[in-house]
Design an enzyme around this catalytic site. Structure first.
Site: not given
Ligand code: DMJ
Length: 546
Positions: A271, A141, A528, A145, A441
């Protein structure tokens, strides 16, 4: 700078066939939206040209979300918009979780005043000298982020202040990769410059394999090969552990690098492994065939084992597998459950089809012609398109918002749909599965589908979702909140505005209504967390190769 101009000329046509197929009813009963009624009657003049009024409506939503945070909680990592409070991940202070995650969206939206105040905070108050002994800083995370946000802000602004912070953060995180297998520790203590292993030596596959775009980008910027090779080693560990299906169970043993007996899914904990296979291939301008191979193999596995259609309406969804008995590496049972998170795959398949799946690089029309794609590319394109429709079907709820988890089986309580929300019944208590937590998503995939096809339908879908968010998640007192049950109106809220609402959901919505030259897909990959990072030819020689 390369530009994908070749096919834009043919696109003037497509707007003419744009429809007014709004998936949801208009939210004209919502006072703050009444000004936008006339917007619904308009279509942009060219297919990939901006739609300024819708684009600006989304920027206004961002301001509503940001200004509440700034008023109530500036500097806090997390924001609780009902109680008007903020909270830090660590008791020793914040790490800019919300601000850094949001700042590149401000740059893209040209929100100069908000940007300037956020930049000042990062310059004057951001510190990573924060104690994380209580495992409050998750390696994954923090990377997606904060490191991703700093890098993206640096690229979009050319401001070295962000790069200095990125280097400081990455140097504090790097010891987390000093493990025997190369799979990183799940947490980091930023103040102590150390990693903290999971007590059971577990790591989720997505957590181990969703750090690479960020560390490779930083390596390319600084020429420090450590960033590259440490992140890359985790990928080679996952490759070494691969199963015959080329699908990845969601848990790994970080001590020996093997997969643990665990579910296979494209939702939580699985994912972004698949997402980053394609994006690592694209990030280095398609120069690393190992990621192409891993991606191709994984997409084959997904088609062999996970792609499903409902019997009645033929909705496409991605099922999960759970391991069965001693032969769990090859023997599985199917679970017809799909997380909202899985909807990233629709756009990812479409992006993969037009890049990895193109017969000849640079010769893919918008929308692609099937003879421009390989056989696998055609398969992936069709699945991506169909999955996106399946994801949109999960928005057919009382609110127009999709739930956190959908079961793709009919239930007696909801016979009119091919799917249902587990445990949910009208008037009953809300379940975890029934919530919409401002996730991005589906809109992420709609953004990609729009850019790759120019079909108005995708903008209409995105606008419908935006309206549903405005109607049900927007708080009159400022900010946006999680809806606890997408099938119950009036809605109840949970006291959380996730940072990804600012970094991802609103950014992808906004980019769906800008013109296509804003963050062009052939020049950037999105991490992501939706932080755009440039595509480059690596100056560092990769060690993990075919
Ligand atoms: C985000 O923090 C990122 O996309 C992560 O890969 C999984 N999904 C959350 C948001 O839904």
């Amino acid at each position: 700078m390369r530009r994908r101009t070749l096919f834009y000329f043919g696109l003037l046509f497509i707007a003419a066939v744009g429809t007014h197929l709004y998936f949801f009813s208009s939210s004209s009963d919502s006072p703050h939206l009444s000004d936008w009624d006339d917007v619904l009657e308009e279509e942009p003049s060219t297919s990939l040209a901006a739609d300024p009024r819708k684009r600006d409506a989304i920027a206004a939503a961002f301001k509503h979300a940001w200004s509440a945070y700034e008023r109530d909680a500036m500097g806090s990592d997390e924001y609780h918009p009902l109680s008007h409070t903020g909270k830090n991940l660590s008791h020793t202070g914040g790490i800019g979780y919300t601000i850094v995650d949001a700042i590149d969206t401000m740059l893209l939206m040209d929100l100069h005043q908000e940007y300037s105040r956020a930049r000042d905070w990062i310059r004057d108050s951001l510190s990573f000298d924060r104690d994380g002994a209580s495992r409050c800083f998750n390696t994954f995370e923090t990377t997606i982020r904060v490191l991703g946000g700093l890098l993206s802000a640096h690229h979009l602004s050319s401001d070295d202040m962000y790069l200095k912070h990125a280097v400081d953060l990455a140097d504090r995180m790097l010891p987390a990769f000093n493990t025997a297998t190369g799979l990183p520790d799940t947490s980091v203590n930023l103040a102590a410059h150390s990693g903290i292993a999971d007590p059971g030596n577990h790591i989720s596959t997505a957590e181990a394999t969703t750090l690479q775009l960020e560390f490779r980008d930083l390596a390319q910027l600084t020429k420090n090969t450590d960033y590259w090779y440490k992140a890359e080693k985790a990928m080679s560990a996952v490759y070494a552990a691969r199963l015959p299906s080329n699908l990845a169970p969601i848990s790994m043993n970080s001590n020996d690098g093997s997969f643990l007996q665990s579910d296979i899914r494209l939702g939580s904990r699985g994912d972004s492994y698949y997402e980053y296979l394609l994006k690592q291939y694209l990030q280095t301008d398609r120069t690393e065939p190992i990621y192409r191979k891993m991606y191709d193999d994984a997409m084959q596995g997904i088609h062999d084992h996970l792609v499903q259609k409902t019997p009645k309406r033929k909705l496409t969804y991605i099922a999960e597998l759970f391991p069965k008995g001693a032969n769990w590496r090859t023997t599985w049972d199917i679970n017809h459950k799909q997380d909202h998170l899985v909807c990233f795959l629709a756009g990812s398949l479409m992006l993969g089809a037009t890049t990895a799946g193109a017969r000849t690089r640079g010769v893919v029309s918008i929308p692609p012609q099937m003879n421009e794609l390989t056989k696998a590319g055609q398969r992936d394109w069709k699945t991506g398109v169909a999955l996106l429709e399946g994801c949109m079907a999960t928005h057919q709820t009382a609110t127009g918002l999709s739930p956190e988890i959908a079961q793709f089986q009919q239930s007696p309580q909801q016979p009119d749909r091919d799917w249902h929300i587990k445990g949910s019944r009208p008037g009953g208590p809300a379940t975890y599965d029934a919530r919409y937590m401002l996730r991005p998503e589906t809109v992420e995939s709609l953004f990609l589908a729009w850019r790759l096809t120019g079909e108005q339908k995708y903008r209409n879908y995105a606008w419908g979702i935006f309206q549903a968010i405005e109607k049900h998640c927007r708080l009159p007192g400022g900010g946006y909140a999680t809806v606890v049950d997408v099938d119950t109106v009036p809605v109840r809220h949970d006291d959380k505005q996730e940072t990804f609402f600012l970094s991802e959901t609103l950014k992808y919505l906004y980019l769906t209504f800008t013109d296509a030259s804003v963050v062009p897909l052939d020049e950037y990959v999105f991490n992501t967390e939706a932080h755009p990072l440039p595509i480059f030819r690596p100056s560092i020689k990769p060690k993990f190769t075919l």
